[in-house]
Design an enzyme around this catalytic site. Sequence first.
Site, PDB file in Angstrom:
ATOM      1  N   ASP A 126     -13.523 -18.115  13.199  1.00 26.95           N
ATOM      2  CA  ASP A 126     -14.717 -17.370  12.783  1.00 26.95           C
ATOM      3  C   ASP A 126     -15.411 -18.155  11.676  1.00 26.95           C
ATOM      4  OD1 ASP A 126     -16.624 -15.523  12.003  1.00 26.95           O
ATOM      5  OD2 ASP A 126     -15.242 -13.825  12.028  1.00 26.95           O
ATOM      6  N   ARG A 128     -18.465 -17.391  10.411  1.00 35.74           N
ATOM      7  CA  ARG A 128     -19.608 -16.649   9.884  1.00 35.74           C
ATOM      8  C   ARG A 128     -19.597 -16.546   8.360  1.00 35.74           C
ATOM      9  NH1 ARG A 128     -19.172 -11.342  13.336  1.00 35.74           N
ATOM     10  NH2 ARG A 128     -16.983 -11.923  13.138  1.00 35.74           N
TER      11      ARG A 128
HETATM   12  N1  LIG Z   1     -16.815 -18.124  19.401  1.00 37.23           N
HETATM   13  C1  LIG Z   1     -16.851 -16.974  20.054  1.00 37.23           C
HETATM   14  N2  LIG Z   1     -17.673 -16.020  19.619  1.00 37.23           N
HETATM   15  C2  LIG Z   1     -17.684 -14.870  20.275  1.00 37.23           C
HETATM   16  C3  LIG Z   1     -16.891 -14.628  21.408  1.00 37.23           C
HETATM   17  N3  LIG Z   1     -17.140 -13.385  21.860  1.00 37.23           N
HETATM   18  C4  LIG Z   1     -18.056 -12.859  21.005  1.00 37.23           C
HETATM   19  N4  LIG Z   1     -18.391 -13.739  20.060  1.00 37.23           N
HETATM   20  C5  LIG Z   1     -19.298 -13.582  18.915  1.00 37.23           C
HETATM   21  O1  LIG Z   1     -18.675 -12.732  17.999  1.00 37.23           O
HETATM   22  C6  LIG Z   1     -19.655 -12.134  17.164  1.00 37.23           C
HETATM   23  C7  LIG Z   1     -19.291 -10.670  16.998  1.00 37.23           C
HETATM   24  O2  LIG Z   1     -18.105 -10.638  16.308  1.00 37.23           O
HETATM   25  P1  LIG Z   1     -16.901  -9.692  16.637  1.00 37.23           P
HETATM   26  O3  LIG Z   1     -15.659 -10.393  16.214  1.00 37.23           O
HETATM   27  O4  LIG Z   1     -17.012  -9.206  18.059  1.00 37.23           O
HETATM   28  O5  LIG Z   1     -17.106  -8.424  15.763  1.00 37.23           O
HETATM   29  P2  LIG Z   1     -17.367  -8.318  14.210  1.00 37.23           P
HETATM   30  O6  LIG Z   1     -18.852  -8.409  13.993  1.00 37.23           O
HETATM   31  O7  LIG Z   1     -16.524  -9.296  13.446  1.00 37.23           O
HETATM   32  O8  LIG Z   1     -16.774  -6.895  13.876  1.00 37.23           O
HETATM   33  P3  LIG Z   1     -17.402  -5.467  14.179  1.00 37.23           P
HETATM   34  O9  LIG Z   1     -18.268  -5.148  12.971  1.00 37.23           O
HETATM   35  O10 LIG Z   1     -16.247  -4.563  14.281  1.00 37.23           O
HETATM   36  O11 LIG Z   1     -18.198  -5.578  15.432  1.00 37.23           O
HETATM   37  C8  LIG Z   1     -20.992 -12.394  17.816  1.00 37.23           C
HETATM   38  O12 LIG Z   1     -21.637 -13.427  17.071  1.00 37.23           O
HETATM   39  C9  LIG Z   1     -20.609 -12.905  19.202  1.00 37.23           C
HETATM   40  O13 LIG Z   1     -21.539 -13.831  19.720  1.00 37.23           O
HETATM   41  C10 LIG Z   1     -16.033 -15.665  21.863  1.00 37.23           C
HETATM   42  O14 LIG Z   1     -15.282 -15.536  22.823  1.00 37.23           O
HETATM   43  N5  LIG Z   1     -16.055 -16.819  21.161  1.00 37.23           N
END
Ligand SMILES: Nc1nc2c(ncn2[C@@H]2O[C@H](COP(=O)(O)OP(=O)(O)OP(=O)(O)O)[C@@H](O)[C@H]2O)c(=O)[nH]1
EC number: 3.5.4.25
Length: 207
Positions: A126, A128
């Site tokens: 992650d 972000r």
């Molecule tokens: N690298 C990668 N990114 C993904 C994948 N599936 C979803 N994403 C990205 O994950 C992000 C969303 O994050 P999540 O981990 O689903 O959720 P979160 O925002 O951390 O947590 P919540 O607030 O509970 O939704 C978005 O930017 C999606 O594009 C994947 O398989 N690989």
Amino acid sequence: MAVVFVASSLLPTPFAVFTMHGFLDEETGIEHVALTLGDVKTPAPVLGRVHSECLTGDALFSLRCDCGFQLEAALKAIAKEGRGVLLYLRQEGRGIGLLNKIRAYALQDKGADTVEANEQLGFPADMRKYTMCRPMLEHLGIKMVELMTNNPKKIAALTELGITVTSRKPIEFGNNRYNERYLATKANKMGHLLGLQHQQESPTDNH
Ligand SMILES: Nc1nc2c(ncn2[C@@H]2O[C@H](COP(=O)(O)OP(=O)(O)OP(=O)(O)O)[C@@H](O)[C@H]2O)c(=O)[nH]1
Ligand SMILES: [Zn+2]
């Protein structure tokens, strides 16, 4: 270099007529959006969602993840409350970008989980950052949020930035047979608080 407010307009949706606020990260050129409803400048905590871009889930109806379902549920919850904020952050694919996410999906098609796929591509699980949330919320006059999320790391990151998260509202929607493994990986490897045993089919069940 800062994240600066650029313009606001109305954004009618099936759920409510939101106000849309556009921001520019002057350093990266990335454009972020906030939607607000009601008077969010009053002192009471604001129902909020910090949503990371997922083109496939948010716009293309992908069942590989839960993003689109969470986005819809969050907007519906804010509409029901009559007051709230959604920050739509342009950090696709947990920060690796759309094309790398497609590369990661290809590895997942061959058996990797979401974390392993990122690592095989040379990325952390992650990438972000949430630093843009602070100037965005400051501009909107929001000091405290009731955050719709299952991700404790997101709450920790916002808290570290000086944003007060007064409570967490679970946001579990869109479980399906294509995202079973993805959700299990989030729960088992990424620390997400998911009660995967129960399914919520409809975003309207949120409250
Ligand atoms: N690298 C990668 N990114 C993904 C994948 N599936 C979803 N994403 C990205 O994950 C992000 C969303 O994050 P999540 O981990 O689903 O959720 P979160 O925002 O951390 O947590 P919540 O607030 O509970 O939704 C978005 O930017 C999606 O594009 C994947 O398989 N690989
Ligand atoms: Zn997604």
